[in-house]
Design a protein around this motif. Sequence first.
Motif, short mmCIF file in Angstrom:
data_model
loop_
_atom_site.label_atom_id
_atom_site.label_comp_id
_atom_site.label_asym_id
_atom_site.label_seq_id
_atom_site.Cartn_x
_atom_site.Cartn_y
_atom_site.Cartn_z
N ALA A 40 0.85 -1.18 0.00
CA ALA A 40 0.00 0.00 0.00
C ALA A 40 0.89 1.23 0.00
CB ALA A 40 -0.91 0.01 1.21
N ASP A 41 0.52 2.18 -0.84
CA ASP A 41 1.17 3.48 -0.88
C ASP A 41 0.19 4.46 -0.27
OD1 ASP A 41 2.68 5.72 -1.35
OD2 ASP A 41 2.64 5.57 -3.53
N LEU A 42 0.48 4.88 0.95
CA LEU A 42 -0.44 5.73 1.70
C LEU A 42 -0.08 7.19 1.48
CD1 LEU A 42 -0.49 3.59 4.93
CD2 LEU A 42 -2.08 3.50 3.01
N CYS A 43 -1.10 8.00 1.26
CA CYS A 43 -0.90 9.40 0.83
C CYS A 43 -0.09 9.39 -0.46
CB CYS A 43 -0.23 10.23 1.90
SG CYS A 43 -1.10 10.26 3.48
N ASP A 63 -10.30 -3.18 8.59
CA ASP A 63 -9.28 -4.23 8.68
C ASP A 63 -8.63 -4.44 7.32
OD1 ASP A 63 -9.62 -4.68 11.35
OD2 ASP A 63 -11.07 -6.30 11.07
N ARG A 64 -7.37 -4.16 7.25
CA ARG A 64 -6.58 -4.35 6.03
C ARG A 64 -5.23 -4.90 6.46
NH1 ARG A 64 -9.51 -1.56 2.33
NH2 ARG A 64 -10.73 0.20 3.11
N GLU A 65 -4.63 -5.70 5.59
CA GLU A 65 -3.30 -6.24 5.90
C GLU A 65 -2.41 -6.14 4.68
OE1 GLU A 65 -3.85 -10.23 7.46
OE2 GLU A 65 -3.56 -9.41 9.48
N TYR A 66 -1.23 -5.62 4.90
CA TYR A 66 -0.26 -5.44 3.83
C TYR A 66 1.10 -5.99 4.26
CZ TYR A 66 -3.81 -2.25 2.13
OH TYR A 66 -4.99 -1.72 1.70
N ASP A 89 -9.52 9.52 2.99
CA ASP A 89 -8.66 9.98 4.06
C ASP A 89 -7.93 8.73 4.57
OD1 ASP A 89 -7.90 10.30 6.89
OD2 ASP A 89 -8.84 12.28 6.67
N VAL A 90 -6.62 8.75 4.58
CA VAL A 90 -5.85 7.56 4.92
C VAL A 90 -6.16 7.06 6.32
CG1 VAL A 90 -3.77 8.77 5.72
CG2 VAL A 90 -3.56 6.50 4.72
N ILE A 91 -6.46 7.95 7.23
CA ILE A 91 -6.78 7.54 8.59
C ILE A 91 -8.07 6.72 8.60
CG2 ILE A 91 -7.44 8.38 10.88
CD1 ILE A 91 -5.41 10.68 10.40
N ASP A 92 -9.08 7.20 7.88
CA ASP A 92 -10.34 6.44 7.78
C ASP A 92 -10.13 5.14 7.02
OD1 ASP A 92 -11.71 8.40 9.18
OD2 ASP A 92 -12.33 9.45 7.37
N PHE A 93 -9.33 5.19 5.98
CA PHE A 93 -9.07 4.00 5.16
C PHE A 93 -8.45 2.89 6.01
CE2 PHE A 93 -6.54 1.46 2.18
CZ PHE A 93 -7.47 1.22 1.18
N LEU A 94 -7.55 3.24 6.89
CA LEU A 94 -6.87 2.24 7.70
C LEU A 94 -7.71 1.73 8.87
CD1 LEU A 94 -3.23 3.63 7.80
CD2 LEU A 94 -4.07 1.64 6.55
N LYS A 95 -8.82 2.38 9.16
CA LYS A 95 -9.68 1.91 10.25
C LYS A 95 -10.36 0.60 9.90
CE LYS A 95 -10.56 6.35 12.38
NZ LYS A 95 -11.53 7.44 12.59
N GLU A 110 -0.03 3.85 15.11
CA GLU A 110 -0.59 2.59 15.60
C GLU A 110 -1.40 1.89 14.51
OE1 GLU A 110 0.09 0.99 18.44
OE2 GLU A 110 1.48 2.62 18.88
N GLN A 111 -2.16 2.67 13.73
CA GLN A 111 -2.93 2.08 12.63
C GLN A 111 -1.99 1.46 11.59
OE1 GLN A 111 -5.27 5.60 11.64
NE2 GLN A 111 -7.12 4.42 12.07
N LEU A 112 -0.86 2.09 11.36
CA LEU A 112 0.11 1.54 10.41
C LEU A 112 0.59 0.17 10.88
CD1 LEU A 112 2.30 4.66 9.61
CD2 LEU A 112 0.56 3.62 8.15
N LEU A 113 0.89 0.07 12.15
CA LEU A 113 1.36 -1.21 12.68
C LEU A 113 0.29 -2.28 12.57
CD1 LEU A 113 3.32 0.04 15.82
CD2 LEU A 113 4.25 -0.77 13.64
N ARG A 114 -0.97 -1.92 12.82
CA ARG A 114 -2.07 -2.90 12.70
C ARG A 114 -2.32 -3.29 11.24
NH1 ARG A 114 -4.37 0.40 16.54
NH2 ARG A 114 -5.76 1.38 15.04
N ALA A 115 -1.98 -2.42 10.30
CA ALA A 115 -2.23 -2.72 8.89
C ALA A 115 -1.18 -3.65 8.29
CB ALA A 115 -2.28 -1.42 8.07
#
Length: 155
Positions: A46-49, A105-108, A97-103, A130-135
């Motif tokens: 995933a390329d975020l922003c 469940d996604r895994e990369y 919005d990347v913050i909403d997008f990561l809320k 923290e959302q990045l780590l969960r993703a």
Amino acid sequence: MDVFQYLAPGNYEMEEWSRPDEMALFGAFWERAQAELDTMEDAAIADLCCGTGMSLLGVISHPNIKTVTGVDIDARNIAFVRQRFGLFDNATFHVADVIDFLKVDREYDLLLLSSAYHHIPHAMQPAFAEQLLRALKPGGRRYSPKILFRISMRR
């Protein structure tokens, strides 16, 4: 110059390509991302922003990539990046919005963040990290010269 014209994707890229310092950073970014991808198989990245997709230019054709997801809040950037990478049937791009997008469940396997962290409101940066780590899938990696330091300092 009108700031919105200045921020048009083509204008943004023209400035980036004209800056040796930015291009040196992108070169190092692409080299590191390719090295990470060399160690993976069937990677979901995933390329975020993602902006205009400059972060993906040096990696999108890597043979170990299974899927690419790009996210940006600016619809003009997403239209630009969809046109740029339209030939890649394994790539999808989302206006969000990347913050909403990561809320959700996604895994990369690999997260790319090129100059993304500073666009996140300061008060939301710890939650974003923290959302990045969960993703990330177990064993997944994130690469951003700016964000790696900040995440590692919080652990």
